[in-house]
Scaffold this motif. Structure first.
Motif, PDB file in Angstrom:
ATOM      1  N   PRO A 811       2.812  32.077 -31.152  1.00 23.98           N
ATOM      2  CA  PRO A 811       2.817  33.363 -30.441  1.00 23.98           C
ATOM      3  C   PRO A 811       3.962  34.234 -30.942  1.00 23.98           C
ATOM      4  O   PRO A 811       4.855  33.767 -31.662  1.00 23.98           O
ATOM      5  CB  PRO A 811       3.029  32.942 -28.988  1.00 23.98           C
ATOM      6  CG  PRO A 811       3.743  31.647 -29.076  1.00 23.98           C
ATOM      7  CD  PRO A 811       3.226  30.969 -30.309  1.00 23.98           C
ATOM      8  N   PRO A 812       3.989  35.518 -30.572  1.00 21.80           N
ATOM      9  CA  PRO A 812       5.082  36.412 -30.999  1.00 21.80           C
ATOM     10  C   PRO A 812       6.440  35.936 -30.465  1.00 21.80           C
ATOM     11  O   PRO A 812       6.509  35.132 -29.536  1.00 21.80           O
ATOM     12  CB  PRO A 812       4.693  37.765 -30.407  1.00 21.80           C
ATOM     13  CG  PRO A 812       3.390  37.599 -29.742  1.00 21.80           C
ATOM     14  CD  PRO A 812       2.980  36.200 -29.777  1.00 21.80           C
ATOM     15  N   GLU A 813       7.497  36.467 -31.030  1.00 21.88           N
ATOM     16  CA  GLU A 813       8.857  36.041 -30.669  1.00 21.88           C
ATOM     17  C   GLU A 813       9.155  36.340 -29.199  1.00 21.88           C
ATOM     18  O   GLU A 813       9.772  35.545 -28.506  1.00 21.88           O
ATOM     19  CB  GLU A 813       9.890  36.744 -31.554  1.00 21.88           C
ATOM     20  CG  GLU A 813       9.830  36.313 -33.010  1.00 21.88           C
ATOM     21  CD  GLU A 813      10.912  36.999 -33.832  1.00 21.88           C
ATOM     22  OE1 GLU A 813      11.707  37.754 -33.223  1.00 21.88           O
ATOM     23  OE2 GLU A 813      10.939  36.774 -35.044  1.00 21.88           O
ATOM     24  N   LYS A 814       8.753  37.486 -28.731  1.00 21.90           N
ATOM     25  CA  LYS A 814       9.016  37.872 -27.345  1.00 21.90           C
ATOM     26  C   LYS A 814       7.826  37.524 -26.435  1.00 21.90           C
ATOM     27  O   LYS A 814       7.527  38.237 -25.481  1.00 21.90           O
ATOM     28  CB  LYS A 814       9.313  39.370 -27.268  1.00 21.90           C
ATOM     29  CG  LYS A 814      10.591  39.762 -27.992  1.00 21.90           C
ATOM     30  CD  LYS A 814      10.872  41.248 -27.808  1.00 21.90           C
ATOM     31  CE  LYS A 814      12.161  41.643 -28.517  1.00 21.90           C
ATOM     32  NZ  LYS A 814      12.454  43.081 -28.345  1.00 21.90           N
ATOM     33  N   TRP A 815       7.214  36.406 -26.740  1.00 15.21           N
ATOM     34  CA  TRP A 815       6.052  35.966 -25.926  1.00 15.21           C
ATOM     35  C   TRP A 815       6.511  35.602 -24.519  1.00 15.21           C
ATOM     36  O   TRP A 815       7.463  34.852 -24.326  1.00 15.21           O
ATOM     37  CB  TRP A 815       5.408  34.747 -26.606  1.00 15.21           C
ATOM     38  CG  TRP A 815       4.208  34.216 -25.873  1.00 15.21           C
ATOM     39  CD1 TRP A 815       3.056  34.854 -25.616  1.00 15.21           C
ATOM     40  CD2 TRP A 815       4.085  32.903 -25.325  1.00 15.21           C
ATOM     41  NE1 TRP A 815       2.196  34.056 -24.948  1.00 15.21           N
ATOM     42  CE2 TRP A 815       2.797  32.832 -24.740  1.00 15.21           C
ATOM     43  CE3 TRP A 815       4.922  31.780 -25.266  1.00 15.21           C
ATOM     44  CZ2 TRP A 815       2.319  31.683 -24.121  1.00 15.21           C
ATOM     45  CZ3 TRP A 815       4.448  30.635 -24.649  1.00 15.21           C
ATOM     46  CH2 TRP A 815       3.156  30.596 -24.079  1.00 15.21           C
ATOM     47  N   ASP A 816       5.853  36.198 -23.522  1.00 17.81           N
ATOM     48  CA  ASP A 816       6.271  36.007 -22.127  1.00 17.81           C
ATOM     49  C   ASP A 816       5.462  34.923 -21.408  1.00 17.81           C
ATOM     50  O   ASP A 816       5.595  34.735 -20.198  1.00 17.81           O
ATOM     51  CB  ASP A 816       6.143  37.319 -21.351  1.00 17.81           C
ATOM     52  CG  ASP A 816       4.747  37.926 -21.468  1.00 17.81           C
ATOM     53  OD1 ASP A 816       3.868  37.292 -22.095  1.00 17.81           O
ATOM     54  OD2 ASP A 816       4.538  39.030 -20.944  1.00 17.81           O
TER      55      ASP A 816
END
Length: 824
Positions: A811-816
């Motif tokens: 997932p993206p780095e800032k995945w919440d």
């Protein structure tokens, strides 16, 4: 599991028959679509059972196997009912025929006596005047119809079973014969009671199995009579149509007209009958008591007079006692004994009876000391049978007996001896003296209460037996009367309902019905006011049929638009349910079966919702929308969800046992503020709730399909539960049409019913979820795999698949950690 049960019944043969039926269906389908040639069945017949799977798909095979299993089960059930309905009545009738059905009368003079039991087939041969003099003596010969009927029923098993309709032609005849047998048996046992029952002790001495046979026969007779009435009702096509409409619509009321009418007739007859029985028996008891008292008192007075006239001489008095003993042998109400008890003590104080102011009294009553009398001078009982207590009149008894004599109470009622269950008529024995009538002792005539009351007891039994028979007959007749009176009204109601349903469908949007379809069927055959009413209603329907084409659809739908209720804002908790795969389950089923099945499950759901303080907003196909209000609305909604899951689990087990289709449901719960009330346009209004809280609840219900869970709640609901339920957080999602994420939870169980297993599932899963959100894939996978392997957790399997995906596609780095749900 269901497939295993089906295939356990000779799968090769079932598959072969299934293949043949499938080919026939395909051939018929081709013929219906216009093809001239039909493929021969030779290839299929020669095909081995193992090759059938190549011809049919797995789904077709399962469907055909299920149908074949149902046919086998239905056939076996039909055969069992056929044999049971013949063997059981045969055994029942033979049991009634050979079991003792009564006993002869008891010897009332001997309280320890017993009577001989007899069977009913012995009655015609018993030498008894009462039996021989009965006008319906032939009834006892009719008892031999019982073994004849049993033989006929047993023979019909071998003859009727080979018939095409499995002995359908013998059902009515068998029913009539069995009913006649029960009637004859009940008539015989009631006549035996009337003839031989002469006291209460007679009933107490009857063995329990006679009561069992009697009750069994009576209950069976009642059941068969009611079954016959129901059968006659169902034979009428009008009644069958009424029952069909009753099951398909809301025709059913709390208390039907027929029930009210039947209850009124039976209650009236019962009240009148009870009053008549009470008046007859009370009057008879009064007259009988007076008559018997006169006889007993007169005999006691006669004995006292005889003693006085003979001046106590043995040679004059003893012949009197011998004469009374001889006459007693032929009396209808024989006495037990006659005694004269006097005293031989010279020092006993003397008691004189004298008249004062025309009234009988005891001379110097204030000074008298009442003596006891202890010498049995004369008796009809031999001395060897005398007991000490029979020879004594104590001083207290002397006082009591004299007071009764002076007051005249002895003329109205005897003295009851509870110890011996006897009645005593007591008169003083006196000699005329200058001071008055000197009391020498007492003349005592003793009757056994059973002997004295025997005639009245028989009167009671006769009145009671006739009353019960009349009441039973009145109940049966009242059922026919209620049918005769109420059925025309019920048929009229069903006819009106059919017309009303047609009108309702006509006013539905996109209805394919026309005004010509609005008809009223007049099925009333009576010639009374109900027939006139039916004709008038038919005329009204004809008028409506003529008017409807000239009235627009919008006019009909908005006829009551002035009754619109304004909408308000309310804080509610919503619960959505949906049946999983309902379309597939209904495939190939008759519409009525589908509706019945759907109504069955929706009825169960509705009952649970209402029981937990909720209300049903609407049904949309197999989906239900319900709402809860009040301070405990979230807890009540979750309780209802748990009960829904428990009930559906029981229904699944029941369906599996009966080889029926079973269902699964998904549940979604959310709470919040919504618009509640009449919502819509001038053309179409709907009383419902709208708002984000409703939409989210519906989306949470659909999310169960993604997570393979059963009950999902929102964080808003979870925060209101106050640890009353064991829940686990399963994800952080955004539903379709929304951008704000919400935490969702799954209800595992109520806290009071939870076990260690659920707490371990919660702990393992939430540890895995925590590691998952930190993108610690290996650690998360470890917890999820542990949860899956130990408890076969479907939600854990979903996250294991996600972890595999994220390992390949991080997932993206800032995945919440939010999962976006793009389906409803």
């Amino acid at each position: 599991m269901r497939d295993n049960q089906i295939n356990s019944e000779n799968p090769d043969e079932i598959l072969k028959e299934a293949a043949q039926e499938l080919e026939k269906d395909k051939a018929n389908l081709k013929a219906d679509t216009g093809e001239r040639k039909i493929q021969p069945e030779k290839k299929i017949k020669k095909t081995k059972p193992l090759s059938v799977t190549k011809v049919m798909s797995k789904k077709e095979t399962e469907s055909v196997l299920r149908k074949a299993a149902k046919k086998v089960s239905k056939k076996n059930r039909k055969n069992f009912i056929y044999f049971f309905c013949r063997i059981f009545p045969s055994l029942m009738i033979l049991m009634l025929f050979f079991m003792p059905g009564g006993m002869e009368s008891l010897d009332l003079q001997n309280p320890d006596s017993s009577a001989v039991h007899f069977n009913f087939f012995m009655l015609p041969f018993i030498k008894n005047k009462a039996i021989a003099s009965l006008p319906f003596h032939f009834l006892y010969y009719g008892i031999f119809i019982l073994p004849g009927t049993a033989f006929y029923l047993l023979m019909s098993i071998f003859t009727g079973f080979k018939e095409k309709n499995s002995g359908e032609s013998t059902k009515e005849l068998s029913y009539i014969l069995v009913l006649i047998c029960l009637t004859v048996y009940l008539a015989c046992i009631n006549s035996v009671i009337l003839i031989f029952a002469n006291c209460t002790r007679w009933f107490l001495n009857l063995p329990w199995y006679i009561y069992f046979c009697y009750i069994f026969a009576f209950v069976s007779h009642c059941a068969m009579s009611i079954a016959g009435i129901i059968f006659l009702r169902n034979r009428k096509p009008e009644y069958a149509e009424y029952k069909r409409l009753l099951s398909e619509s809301e025709l059913k009321t709390k208390t039907s007209l027929k029930t009210k009418l039947t209850f009124t007739i039976i209650s009236s007859i019962t009240i009148i009958l009870v009053l008549l029985v009470y008046l007859i028996l009370s009057s008879s008891r009064r007259m009988f008591t007076v008559s018997m008292s006169d006889i007993g008192r007169g005999k006691a007075e006669q004995t006292s007079t005889a003693y006085n006239a003979a001046e106590g001489l043995y040679l004059k008095i003893q012949p009197y006692f011998d004469q009374q003993a001889d006459a007693n042998k032929y009396s209808d109400t024989p006495f037990d004994r006659i005694d004269i008890i006097i005293t031989e003590k010279k020092d006993n104080p003397s008691i004189y009876l004298t008249y004062k102011d025309g009234l009988l009294s005891i001379k110097d009553e204030d000074k008298i000391v009442y003596p006891s009398y202890e010498s049995l001078a004369y008796s009809t009982i031999p001395k060897a049978k005398h007991l000490e207590k029979d020879c004594i009149v104590t001083s207290s008894q002397t006082q009591e007996y004299l007071k009764r004599y002076i007051s005249g109470a002895y003329k109205k009622s005897p003295v009851y001896d509870k110890e011996t269950d006897s009645l005593k008529y007591i008169v003083p024995v006196t000699f005329s003296r200058k001071e008055g009538e000197k009391v020498l002792g007492f003349s005592i005539v003793t009757y056994r209460r059973e002997v004295l009351m025997q005639s009245f007891f028989k009167t009671e039994i006769t009145v009671f037996a006739l009353s019960v028979a009349f009441l039973y007959l009145a109940i049966i007749i009242s059922l026919f009367i209620s049918d005769y009176i109420a059925d025309p009204l019920l048929y009229l109601r069903s006819n009106v309902k059919k017309t009303s349903m047609t009108l309702a469908k006509l006013m539905e949007k996109n209805s394919k019905l026309t005004a010509e379809d609005v008809k009223f069927e007049d099925t009333i055959k009576t010639k009374d006011e109900i027939k006139d009413l039916s004709i008038e209603i038919g005329d009204m329907v004809s008028l409506i049929r003529g008017i409807v084409p000239y009235i627009s659809f919008s006019t009909l739908k908005n006829a009551e638009q002035d009754n619109i209720i304004k909408s308000t804002t309310r804080d509610l908790c919503f619960l959505f349910t949906d049946i999983r795969g309902f379309t597939s389950i209904c495939e190939g089923k008759p519409a009525k079966d589908v509706v019945d099945m759907l109504n069955h499950y929706l009825d169960l759901e509705t009952e649970i919702i209402l029981k937990n303080g909720g209300d049903v907003d609407k049904f949309v196909g197999d989906e239900m929308m319900a709402f809860f209000a009040g301070p405990k609305k979230e807890i009540n909604a979750c309780k209802a969800a748990m009960e829904l899951r428990t009930t559906m689990r029981k229904e699944q087990e029941k369906a599996l046992k009966e080889n029926l289709d079973y269902i699964n449901i998904g549940i979604g719960i959310n709470t919040g503020k919504v618009t509640f009330g009449s919502v819509g346009s001038k053309q179409r209004m709907d009383f419902t709730s709208i708002g984000d809280a409703v939409n989210l609840a519906a989306r949470l219900e659909g999310a169960n399909k993604i997570y393979h869970s059963k009950t999902i709640i929102s964080e808003a609901v979870f925060s209101k539960l106050k640890d009353s339920f064991v829940c686990r957080e399963i994800d952080y999602i955004t539903v379709k049409g929304k951008t704000e994420p919400v935490r969702i939870y799954e209800i595992l169980q109520q806290e009071i019913a939870a076990n260690d297993k659920l707490y371990e599932i919660k702990e393992l899963f939430e540890k895995g979820l925590k590691a998952y959100r930190k993108q610690n894939w290996d650690q998360a996978a470890h917890f999820f795999e542990d949860c899956d392997q130990k408890y076969d957790d479907n939600v854990a399997k979903v996250f294991l698949m996600r972890i595999e995906h994220f390992k390949k596609n991080p997932p993206p780095e800032k995945w919440d950690g939010v999962f976006r749900l793009n389906v409803k």
